[in-house]
Design a protein around this motif. Sequence first.
Motif, PDB file in Angstrom:
ATOM      1  N   PRO A 118       0.799  -1.233   0.000  1.00  0.00           N
ATOM      2  CA  PRO A 118       0.000   0.000   0.000  1.00  0.00           C
ATOM      3  C   PRO A 118       0.827   1.275   0.000  1.00  0.00           C
ATOM      4  CG  PRO A 118      -0.834  -1.543   1.617  1.00  0.00           C
ATOM      5  CD  PRO A 118       0.460  -2.105   1.113  1.00  0.00           C
ATOM      6  N   LEU A 119       2.033   1.226   0.563  1.00  0.00           N
ATOM      7  CA  LEU A 119       2.856   2.437   0.614  1.00  0.00           C
ATOM      8  C   LEU A 119       3.330   2.863  -0.772  1.00  0.00           C
ATOM      9  CD1 LEU A 119       4.939   1.760   3.830  1.00  0.00           C
ATOM     10  CD2 LEU A 119       2.933   3.216   3.563  1.00  0.00           C
ATOM     11  N   SER A 120       3.485   1.906  -1.680  1.00  0.00           N
ATOM     12  CA  SER A 120       3.898   2.280  -3.030  1.00  0.00           C
ATOM     13  C   SER A 120       2.775   2.103  -4.057  1.00  0.00           C
ATOM     14  CB  SER A 120       5.129   1.471  -3.453  1.00  0.00           C
ATOM     15  OG  SER A 120       4.843   0.086  -3.431  1.00  0.00           O
ATOM     16  N   ASP A 121       1.951   1.072  -3.895  1.00  0.00           N
ATOM     17  CA  ASP A 121       0.911   0.782  -4.883  1.00  0.00           C
ATOM     18  C   ASP A 121      -0.369   1.591  -4.685  1.00  0.00           C
ATOM     19  OD1 ASP A 121       2.612  -1.117  -6.025  1.00  0.00           O
ATOM     20  OD2 ASP A 121       1.836  -2.727  -4.754  1.00  0.00           O
ATOM     21  N   CYS A 122      -0.504   2.244  -3.543  1.00  0.00           N
ATOM     22  CA  CYS A 122      -1.677   3.083  -3.268  1.00  0.00           C
ATOM     23  C   CYS A 122      -1.194   4.392  -2.650  1.00  0.00           C
ATOM     24  CB  CYS A 122      -2.658   2.368  -2.332  1.00  0.00           C
ATOM     25  SG  CYS A 122      -4.041   3.417  -1.833  1.00  0.00           S
ATOM     26  N   HIS A 123      -0.401   5.110  -3.389  1.00  0.00           N
ATOM     27  CA  HIS A 123       0.126   6.371  -2.871  1.00  0.00           C
ATOM     28  C   HIS A 123      -0.124   7.505  -3.855  1.00  0.00           C
ATOM     29  CE1 HIS A 123       3.214   9.372  -1.764  1.00  0.00           C
ATOM     30  NE2 HIS A 123       2.788   9.057  -0.566  1.00  0.00           N
ATOM     31  N   PHE A 124       0.300   7.306  -5.092  1.00  0.00           N
ATOM     32  CA  PHE A 124       0.082   8.276  -6.162  1.00  0.00           C
ATOM     33  C   PHE A 124       0.481   9.686  -5.726  1.00  0.00           C
ATOM     34  CE2 PHE A 124      -2.871   4.759  -6.794  1.00  0.00           C
ATOM     35  CZ  PHE A 124      -2.480   4.340  -8.052  1.00  0.00           C
ATOM     36  N   ASN A 125       1.731   9.809  -5.313  1.00  0.00           N
ATOM     37  CA  ASN A 125       2.297  11.096  -4.884  1.00  0.00           C
ATOM     38  C   ASN A 125       1.488  11.744  -3.767  1.00  0.00           C
ATOM     39  OD1 ASN A 125       4.474  10.987  -6.710  1.00  0.00           O
ATOM     40  ND2 ASN A 125       3.139  11.691  -8.353  1.00  0.00           N
ATOM     41  N   GLY A 126       0.979  10.923  -2.868  1.00  0.00           N
ATOM     42  CA  GLY A 126       0.247  11.437  -1.716  1.00  0.00           C
ATOM     43  C   GLY A 126      -1.220  11.718  -1.956  1.00  0.00           C
ATOM     44  N   LEU A 127      -1.738  11.375  -3.131  1.00  0.00           N
ATOM     45  CA  LEU A 127      -3.139  11.655  -3.451  1.00  0.00           C
ATOM     46  C   LEU A 127      -4.084  10.531  -3.030  1.00  0.00           C
ATOM     47  CD1 LEU A 127      -2.648  13.208  -6.993  1.00  0.00           C
ATOM     48  CD2 LEU A 127      -3.019  14.393  -4.829  1.00  0.00           C
ATOM     49  N   ALA A 128      -3.523   9.412  -2.563  1.00  0.00           N
ATOM     50  CA  ALA A 128      -4.349   8.282  -2.148  1.00  0.00           C
ATOM     51  C   ALA A 128      -3.777   7.668  -0.884  1.00  0.00           C
ATOM     52  CB  ALA A 128      -4.399   7.234  -3.261  1.00  0.00           C
ATOM     53  N   LYS A 129      -4.612   6.877  -0.222  1.00  0.00           N
ATOM     54  CA  LYS A 129      -4.165   6.181   0.978  1.00  0.00           C
ATOM     55  C   LYS A 129      -4.936   4.875   1.109  1.00  0.00           C
ATOM     56  CE  LYS A 129      -7.161   9.236   3.647  1.00  0.00           C
ATOM     57  NZ  LYS A 129      -7.239  10.199   4.739  1.00  0.00           N
ATOM     58  N   PHE A 130      -4.311   3.912   1.771  1.00  0.00           N
ATOM     59  CA  PHE A 130      -4.911   2.603   1.997  1.00  0.00           C
ATOM     60  C   PHE A 130      -5.501   2.621   3.395  1.00  0.00           C
ATOM     61  CE2 PHE A 130      -4.612  -2.046   2.836  1.00  0.00           C
ATOM     62  CZ  PHE A 130      -5.310  -2.492   1.729  1.00  0.00           C
ATOM     63  N   VAL A 131      -6.812   2.444   3.495  1.00  0.00           N
ATOM     64  CA  VAL A 131      -7.488   2.592   4.787  1.00  0.00           C
ATOM     65  C   VAL A 131      -8.431   1.424   5.065  1.00  0.00           C
ATOM     66  CG1 VAL A 131      -7.370   5.123   4.731  1.00  0.00           C
ATOM     67  CG2 VAL A 131      -9.378   3.969   3.823  1.00  0.00           C
ATOM     68  N   SER A 132      -8.721   1.232   6.339  1.00  0.00           N
ATOM     69  CA  SER A 132      -9.676   0.210   6.757  1.00  0.00           C
ATOM     70  C   SER A 132     -11.095   0.694   6.463  1.00  0.00           C
ATOM     71  CB  SER A 132      -9.530  -0.069   8.250  1.00  0.00           C
ATOM     72  OG  SER A 132      -9.972   1.067   8.980  1.00  0.00           O
ATOM     73  N   SER A 133     -12.042  -0.240   6.488  1.00  0.00           N
ATOM     74  CA  SER A 133     -13.436   0.153   6.264  1.00  0.00           C
ATOM     75  C   SER A 133     -13.913   1.089   7.374  1.00  0.00           C
ATOM     76  CB  SER A 133     -14.343  -1.071   6.171  1.00  0.00           C
ATOM     77  OG  SER A 133     -14.261  -1.846   7.354  1.00  0.00           O
ATOM     78  N   ALA A 134     -13.415   0.896   8.593  1.00  0.00           N
ATOM     79  CA  ALA A 134     -13.806   1.790   9.696  1.00  0.00           C
ATOM     80  C   ALA A 134     -13.419   3.225   9.366  1.00  0.00           C
ATOM     81  CB  ALA A 134     -13.153   1.344  10.994  1.00  0.00           C
TER      82      ALA A 134
END
Length: 156
Positions: free
Chosen positions: A70-86
Amino acid sequence: NFDSSAACVTDHNALKADVGNTIGYVCGLGYVDCSTVPKECKVSVFDTGNFVLGTHFKRKSQLSDTSPNPLSDCHFNGLAKFVSSAEYLKFGNVSQAAKCIVPIGKPDPESVFVSPHGMNEIHGTNNKTAMKVFISRAVKHSAGHAVAAEIPDEVA
């Protein structure tokens, strides 16, 4: 292994123009058919981003021989983040957001990469039927023939 409800989502503090540019970039990578973005996910650039980035992350993880990072595959220069459903259920318009968020989900035995990593992903679900489907695919992948229903439970 990740919580199967976790998802890659847009950072709602990002600039809309940057999110829009990232959506265009991701659509060009080939993991997402951006013509399939549901109408309700075209309400805002963040909803579209949630759908596109989440689908991209999920498909990329399904087609990879390693666990997604998630740190590299879901980052997009800080425009995305990997989060829990909560975390993503706290979004302002929950009913709208939930329709556009694509959780990583459980590994799909029909599409997970045929490899030791893929086998471990399916084995981790503790689902004998899923393991039989994966074994059947693995046998076919190596030019053999197997029918999932004929694989003994002891093997799966």
